[in-house]
Design an enzyme around this catalytic site. Sequence first.
Site, PDB file in Angstrom:
ATOM      1  N   TYR A 577       7.569  -0.525  -4.668  1.00 54.98           N
ATOM      2  CA  TYR A 577       6.636  -1.512  -4.183  1.00 54.98           C
ATOM      3  C   TYR A 577       6.801  -2.808  -4.091  1.00 54.98           C
ATOM      4  CZ  TYR A 577       4.559   3.069  -4.884  1.00 54.98           C
ATOM      5  OH  TYR A 577       4.451   4.525  -5.132  1.00 54.98           O
ATOM      6  N   HIS A 578       8.337  -3.309  -4.323  1.00 55.32           N
ATOM      7  CA  HIS A 578       8.535  -4.738  -4.523  1.00 55.32           C
ATOM      8  C   HIS A 578       9.122  -5.071  -3.123  1.00 55.32           C
ATOM      9  CE1 HIS A 578       9.205  -4.246  -8.930  1.00 55.32           C
ATOM     10  NE2 HIS A 578       7.869  -3.978  -8.811  1.00 55.32           N
ATOM     11  N   PHE A 579       8.365  -5.126  -2.050  1.00 56.91           N
ATOM     12  CA  PHE A 579       8.840  -5.386  -0.675  1.00 56.91           C
ATOM     13  C   PHE A 579       8.951  -6.819  -0.406  1.00 56.91           C
ATOM     14  CE2 PHE A 579       6.430  -1.109  -0.270  1.00 56.91           C
ATOM     15  CZ  PHE A 579       7.593  -0.405  -0.262  1.00 56.91           C
TER      16      PHE A 579
END
Length: 664
Positions: A577-579
């Site tokens: 979830y490190h977009f």
Amino acid sequence: MGFPYGVILMFCSQFTVCVRSNVCTTYNPLFLEGTCSSHYSDTAALLIDEVFLSLAEADCELANPCNYPPQYNPRDWEEFDFIVVGAGSAGSVVANRLTEIAGWTVLLIEAGGDPPKTSEVPNLRGALHNTEYQWHYRSNSEEPTCLGFTGSQCSCEMGKMLGGSSSHNGLIYIRGNHKDYDGWEAQGNVGWSYKDVLPYFKKSEDMRAPGVKCTPDFFDYHSVGGPLKVDDLNIDNTEPIPALLVGGLSELGYFINPDHNGRYQSGFCRVSGTVEEGRRCSTVKAFLTPIKDRPNLKVSKFAQATKILIDENTNVAYGVELIDSNGYLVRVIAKKEVILSSGAIRSPQLLMLSGIGPSDHLWERGINVIHDLPVGKRLEDHPIPAGLIISLDVTLPEVDQNQSMFNFLLKFNSTYAGIGMGSFILFMESERKGLDYPDIQVYFAHINKNSSGLLQYTRSLGLNDDITESFRSINEHSPLLLVAPCLIGPESRGSVRLQSKNPLQFPKINLGYYSEPRDVDTVSKAINFLRGLVFTEPFKAVNARFHEVYVRSCSKFPYDSRPYRECFLRHMSSSTYHFVGTCRMGPPGHPEAVVDPQLRVQGVSRLRVIDASVMPKITRGNTNAPTIMIAEKGSDLIKHTWLSTPYNGVEAFSRVLPIPHRGW
């Protein structure tokens, strides 16, 4: 003490209306009158009543709605100086810093509401998955990634509440590598080198971790007194595994690094986290709670922005269209600027819905093109493979859940105040060049023998049943140490595209994992390194064995061959979830840039993007701290634009572009 905590909560729930019904109320200590412990001549009964009252007060204070800004529904065509879309890791910071100027009015728009109690408890961070507090984005099932997950899709969830993803993430505070930011500046982003951004990291920070504060160069890299509390995460219930890792990794050449955010990043670290007295310190707690009553801040919750209003003749952004909490379509005016802080999936979606994006893609979706920009084209993330396991002949302590929650509420030492082995991370170079520029970040997790938590873990990931069964069969005989080599220097890119021009339909997310062959090689080298742990003396002493879960589709390839390894990674890798990167920052004229180094959308006036989507290259580590830094610096860029003198607390002078007539 072995208090029946479940019974206590049932009793207290009648009185903690300030939490249960979102109504602020003051406690009356006499509420215990008439209960079985209300004999006030009995010393023991008095002490028991004190325990009940302490628990009830702690329960009420946990995610108390009184601590959050009140709801505001704007009127149609109401005017504000600034409109900030998204109250997450970036938007909460921007709203705080802009309302420091008494003469500026700010509307903060958030699609979710107040965070729940669960958000406050670090060790329950995974319990918010698949709830109303998140955007339930999923990756594109047609690309060759996430093949071992239900529907060949990875979860791409992001926070949908005040504080955004900072209200449900893993709390890990990592700034990234110095070279990350120097690389940004080398690409033409003047003002974004490490020496330029360090003051903004320090501006937010209140570093409390004892080990970090004892480092000799502490004040070169850190500060105290900022709004964001950063401290050690509780590591109760993890022994003897940390000692095993210290011994095994040192034998392999990696030693303890007391401060991964200081002079060096590489090494085995006990990470710092965004916590205060064991509770999560999200950006809503750090930046919005202290200013919740500022008269120049209005927060519209459960309000979804659907479009940026832009004058097509002048390319000037002048407002936002939104659906408010009552379901009404409302248009609000920004006299100075519109600021998108909705994250690397929502911000590009809103730009494209508003006519800013790749012209061919927008025409295909029936959207009139206002400005042709490469919006959504450079999605980056840190893929992390599951299924790499070390079994150990060790005994891990069991956790009494009720006792742990009791201790958490009363701020005693508690497993709920930590994230277990997640507090320990290895930053390593896959090729060991000694450059202190790691491309792998290894996460660890421990699971007891025959643990029900393992099933919860695999279900939360969404792994297929046959892979879940492989996990279970390994766990049946011994405790496990899960090792996950996360790729923090990826070369691969994905994209965010519109499915349609319907603003309520989720966009199409292509993760693009392992589209560059080099990424497969990098993670493969890390797996080979981690295998070596079981041959070190500390791990041999506990009969350590290395396992990989069985992936049926990969069995056609020779084990550990490159085709097998690529197959395994394409099946077992999921998102962290490190977009970032979908509204990439770059100098004017750069073919991949959406915003300039001032974070202004190129070709459109009075519109900025301030969130993780502007990163020109993903940072090497968790992205929450860099996102907060971007918001701190972005807020100062706005002040520099609109203030007649450098910011000193005075009101802004009026330098407002004409607002288009409402009859456009």
